[in-house]
Design an enzyme around this catalytic site. Sequence first.
Site, mmCIF file in Angstrom:
data_model
loop_
_atom_site.group_PDB
_atom_site.id
_atom_site.type_symbol
_atom_site.label_atom_id
_atom_site.label_comp_id
_atom_site.label_asym_id
_atom_site.label_seq_id
_atom_site.Cartn_x
_atom_site.Cartn_y
_atom_site.Cartn_z
ATOM 1 N N HIS A 21 18.288 -23.351 -50.320
ATOM 2 C CA HIS A 21 18.817 -22.655 -48.982
ATOM 3 C C HIS A 21 19.714 -21.428 -49.589
ATOM 4 O O HIS A 21 19.602 -20.056 -49.084
ATOM 5 C CB HIS A 21 20.138 -23.442 -48.325
ATOM 6 C CG HIS A 21 19.402 -24.353 -47.486
ATOM 7 N ND1 HIS A 21 19.855 -25.802 -47.535
ATOM 8 C CD2 HIS A 21 18.285 -24.689 -46.565
ATOM 9 C CE1 HIS A 21 19.085 -26.605 -46.623
ATOM 10 N NE2 HIS A 21 18.192 -25.826 -46.241
ATOM 11 N N ARG B 28 8.317 -23.598 -48.686
ATOM 12 C CA ARG B 28 8.010 -24.295 -50.072
ATOM 13 C C ARG B 28 6.572 -24.602 -50.118
ATOM 14 O O ARG B 28 6.012 -24.663 -51.431
ATOM 15 C CB ARG B 28 8.817 -25.372 -50.094
ATOM 16 C CG ARG B 28 10.241 -25.333 -50.349
ATOM 17 C CD ARG B 28 11.074 -26.233 -49.947
ATOM 18 N NE ARG B 28 11.183 -26.578 -48.509
ATOM 19 C CZ ARG B 28 11.824 -27.564 -47.884
ATOM 20 N NH1 ARG B 28 12.629 -28.342 -48.279
ATOM 21 N NH2 ARG B 28 11.489 -27.546 -46.393
#
Length: 162
Positions: free
Chosen positions: A18, A91
């Site tokens: 993050h 991802r």
Amino acid sequence: MKSIGVYPGSFDPITKGHVDIIKRSAKLVDKLVIGVLNNANKKCWFTPEERKELIEKTIADVDNIEVKLFDGLLVDFMQQNNANLIIRGLRSVSDYEYELQLALGNKTLADFDLETIFIPASKDYLYLSSSIVREVASHGGCLEKFLNAEIIKDVEARAKDK
Ligand code: ADP
């Protein structure tokens, strides 16, 4: 006109993956609002206020950022913040399928100019998620590679309460 982006998520807890997305996207906008989802039906380790504090501890060195809690529709939160860019990290292919649905749903709901920007995960954090961190923490594993140093003790302490 100022460009304001929102990076929404659960951040339970904030990981180095993050942080990487936050630092990279903060360079693309004048102001980045991190929207911490106050999601009553998702069981989280940390309360929304605690997740906000963990984010603030972690990214104290980035200055065009504000951390806010939100519930309800993301498009409403965007409008309240005069923001028209949603930032999300990608991802995997499975992230993409989910994220594409969200992006199209939000675009359809919004009656203002709204775009979602996907930032690809850095190769070092492609595998990393908050759930992996919780799993490792609950078995007493080392969190150094996953979390910024400032919050490791908080996450270890919470794992002991579980
Ligand atoms: P959500 O419940 O909204 O998926 P998360 O906190 O799990 O909340 O993730 C918030 C956003 O950050 C999502 O766009 C997610 O794909 C992205 N993200 C999570 N982990 C990583 C990582 N390791 N690298 C890049 N992006 C990530």
